[in-house]
Design a protein around this motif. Structure first.
Motif, PDB file in Angstrom:
ATOM      1  N   GLN A  41       8.497  -3.669  14.853  1.00 38.98           N
ATOM      2  CA  GLN A  41       7.967  -3.954  13.530  1.00 38.98           C
ATOM      3  C   GLN A  41       7.996  -2.683  12.684  1.00 38.98           C
ATOM      4  N   LEU A  42       8.530  -2.788  11.468  1.00 34.31           N
ATOM      5  CA  LEU A  42       8.621  -1.644  10.567  1.00 34.31           C
ATOM      6  C   LEU A  42       7.768  -1.858   9.324  1.00 34.31           C
ATOM      7  N   ASN A  43       6.771  -2.723   9.411  1.00 34.64           N
ATOM      8  CA  ASN A  43       5.968  -3.057   8.242  1.00 34.64           C
ATOM      9  C   ASN A  43       4.691  -2.237   8.147  1.00 34.64           C
ATOM     10  N   GLY A  52       9.621   0.228   5.843  1.00 35.38           N
ATOM     11  CA  GLY A  52       8.242   0.653   5.968  1.00 35.38           C
ATOM     12  C   GLY A  52       7.450   0.504   4.688  1.00 35.38           C
ATOM     13  N   ARG A  53       6.164   0.886   4.758  1.00 32.10           N
ATOM     14  CA  ARG A  53       5.263   0.814   3.616  1.00 32.10           C
ATOM     15  C   ARG A  53       4.715   2.190   3.252  1.00 32.10           C
ATOM     16  N   ASN A  54       5.382   3.252   3.691  1.00 38.03           N
ATOM     17  CA  ASN A  54       4.864   4.590   3.442  1.00 38.03           C
ATOM     18  C   ASN A  54       4.884   4.934   1.956  1.00 38.03           C
ATOM     19  N   ALA A  55       5.905   4.493   1.221  1.00 43.49           N
ATOM     20  CA  ALA A  55       5.985   4.793  -0.206  1.00 43.49           C
ATOM     21  C   ALA A  55       4.842   4.136  -0.967  1.00 43.49           C
ATOM     22  N   PHE A 257       6.428  -4.473  -1.434  1.00 40.95           N
ATOM     23  CA  PHE A 257       5.734  -3.249  -1.039  1.00 40.95           C
ATOM     24  C   PHE A 257       6.559  -2.375  -0.104  1.00 40.95           C
ATOM     25  N   SER A 258       7.774  -2.766   0.215  1.00 38.34           N
ATOM     26  CA  SER A 258       8.603  -1.985   1.128  1.00 38.34           C
ATOM     27  C   SER A 258       9.149  -0.744   0.430  1.00 38.34           C
ATOM     28  N   ASN A 259       9.546   0.238   1.235  1.00 37.36           N
ATOM     29  CA  ASN A 259      10.132   1.469   0.687  1.00 37.36           C
ATOM     30  C   ASN A 259      11.409   1.170  -0.097  1.00 37.36           C
TER      31      ASN A 259
END
Length: 450
Positions: A41-43, A52-55, A257-259
């Motif tokens: 999972q990359l969420n 991802g959601r880091n941004a 919301f993804s990068n």
């Protein structure tokens, strides 16, 4: 002279060892350089890749003073978190359970705000007690033509309208009653969701500056109550529901919301993400918590734990030992051993074979005669030059037995040897008695010598 053995095919065995040496070299190289292994999972907000959601996490940190991640379980988070905070659950690896939903709703009822976005690839989710669910559609709903509007202009606040007369939402009152039972919550009455009209974009109205948003979704929100925040001409995508003193925003997709979505410079996805944060009640002095417990508990952890940087050296060393064990079991080490000499049979094998032949014949006279001759020679009771070399009295004294008993035993053996046939049982009995006489004589001779 026999021919010398041929030289061992060392070259053949050397070629067979090359693959094993290559595997060992690769495993030892992992101690220095290890490829990156991403979780399934990359969420989550830790991942800086496209999925991802880091941004979005960093974007929220710039808009609010107190932004953090939470690895605690949702029940503990809902109990400890203040009621004026905002919880963001964006594309979790697993859907909250009924108990987790109940505690979250109790927390929202006290004034909390929740932003929940379903996973883009698996949007199906049902929020119990609220008659709200996200269902998957047959076709995807991509495009850059969605509108962000307020369905109820009379009550635009994030917390929604007042509760209907005579209705008290569960959890209202003392703090103890807000997390105790799992009872079906009473949903405050709110504006009905009007099916969205064909999408329009008012470029002259600053309230709707979202003509260039790229919204990707394969689901839709089904709810009879709430406030439509984002929709198309075919489905509702983002709905805000007032609940008690707080509010819940449900989105049918977390792709926004993804990068990758926020990095897309050709669309104004960041504007929509910022407005969704504002709709969730996020201000400069707000407390925002991104829940990561659902991602942590919803993905397989066995392989990820073994490849963790702390346990990775142990895993590599174990793999190295397994390869060495497999190599040792598949090929031999060292030069070829010389051919072994043929096995030879000892005296015991010869005696056993001869005894079996006598037993099958049914006549024990041959072994009895052979034993008697051998015993008389050892006891020196034979006759040499017409005279006996040792008397029976001497043999009896040496064995510590009465003379008459020795005479009778020797007479019985002599009588049996004169017969033509003797039963095997009778021959074995006589031989055992003679063997006892010989053993006692040898024991007493050994003690006298000492």
């Amino acid at each position: 002279m026999p021919d010398s053995p041929a030289a061992p095919p060392t070259l053949h065995f050397a070629w067979k060892s090359i693959p094993w040496l290559a595997i060992l070299a690769g495993i030892m190289l992992l101690q220095i350089w290890f490829p990156r292994v991403d979780a399934p999972q990359l969420n989550d907000t830790y991942n800086v890749d496209v999925g991802g959601r880091n941004a979005f996490f960093q974007f929220t940190e710039r808009r609010a003073e107190n932004v953090s991640r939470s690895l605690r379980s949702l029940p503990r988070l809902a109990t400890d978190l203040p009621s004026d905070a905002t919880i963001c659950i964006l594309g979790p690896a697993r859907v909250p359970t009924e108990l987790e939903w109940s505690l979250l709703l109790n927390w929202v009822n006290r004034g909390g705000r929740l932003l929940y976005a379903s996973r883009w690839e698996e949007p199906a989710v049902t929020i119990p007690f609220l008659n709200v669910k996200v269902v998957a559609t047959a076709d995807s709903i991509p495009g850059s033509f969605h509108q962000f509007q307020k369905a109820n202009a009379k009550n635009p606040s994030p917390t929604g309208g007042d509760n209907p007369p005579g209705v008290t939402p569960p959890g209202a009152g003392s703090p103890k009653s807000q997390v105790a039972p799992i009872a079906p919550p009473v949903v405050p009455a709110g504006p009905e969701i009007v099916p969205p009209a064909p999408v329009v974009a008012d470029l002259g109205n600053p309230k709707f500056p979202l003509m260039g948003v790229d919204w990707q979704s394969i689901g839709k929100v089904e709810s009879l109550r709430g406030e439509l925040l984002l929709g198309t001409g075919f489905s509702n995508q983002v709905v805000r529901l007032p609940y008690g003193n707080g509010s819940i925003i449900v989105a049918a997709s977390d792709h926004l919301f993804s990068n990758k979505s926020l990095y897309d410079k050709s669309h104004r996805n960041g504007v929509l993400a910022a407005q969704l944060l504002e709709a969730a009640g996020v201000r400069r002095d707000s407390t925002v918590v991104f829940d990561e417990s659902l991602n942590m508990t919803g993905t397989p952890r066995v392989v990820g734990l073994l490849l963790d940087p702390l346990l990775r050296p142990i895993t590599i060393q174990s793999a190295l030992l397994l390869v060495l064990f497999a190599w040792a079991g598949s090929v031999r080490f060292g030069t070829v051993l010389p051919p072994a000499l043929p096995q030879r049979h000892d005296v015991t094998d010869h005696t056993n074979a001869l005894g079996n032949l006598y037993w099958r014949s049914g006549n024990g006279i041959a072994p009895l005669k052979a034993y008697c001759e051998q015993l008389l020679a050892e006891l020196k009771l034979g006759v040499r030059r017409g005279k006996a070399t040792r008397s029976v009295e001497s043999v009896a004294a040496r064995a510590g037995m009465p003379v008459e008993e020795v005479r009778k035993l020797l007479a019985l053996a002599s009588e049996a040897c004169e017969r033509s046939s003797v039963l095997c049982h009778d021959a074995a009995t006589v031989i055992r008695k003679l063997a006892r006489l010989r053993d006692r004589g040898e024991e007493r001779s050994g003690k006298t010598a000492k």
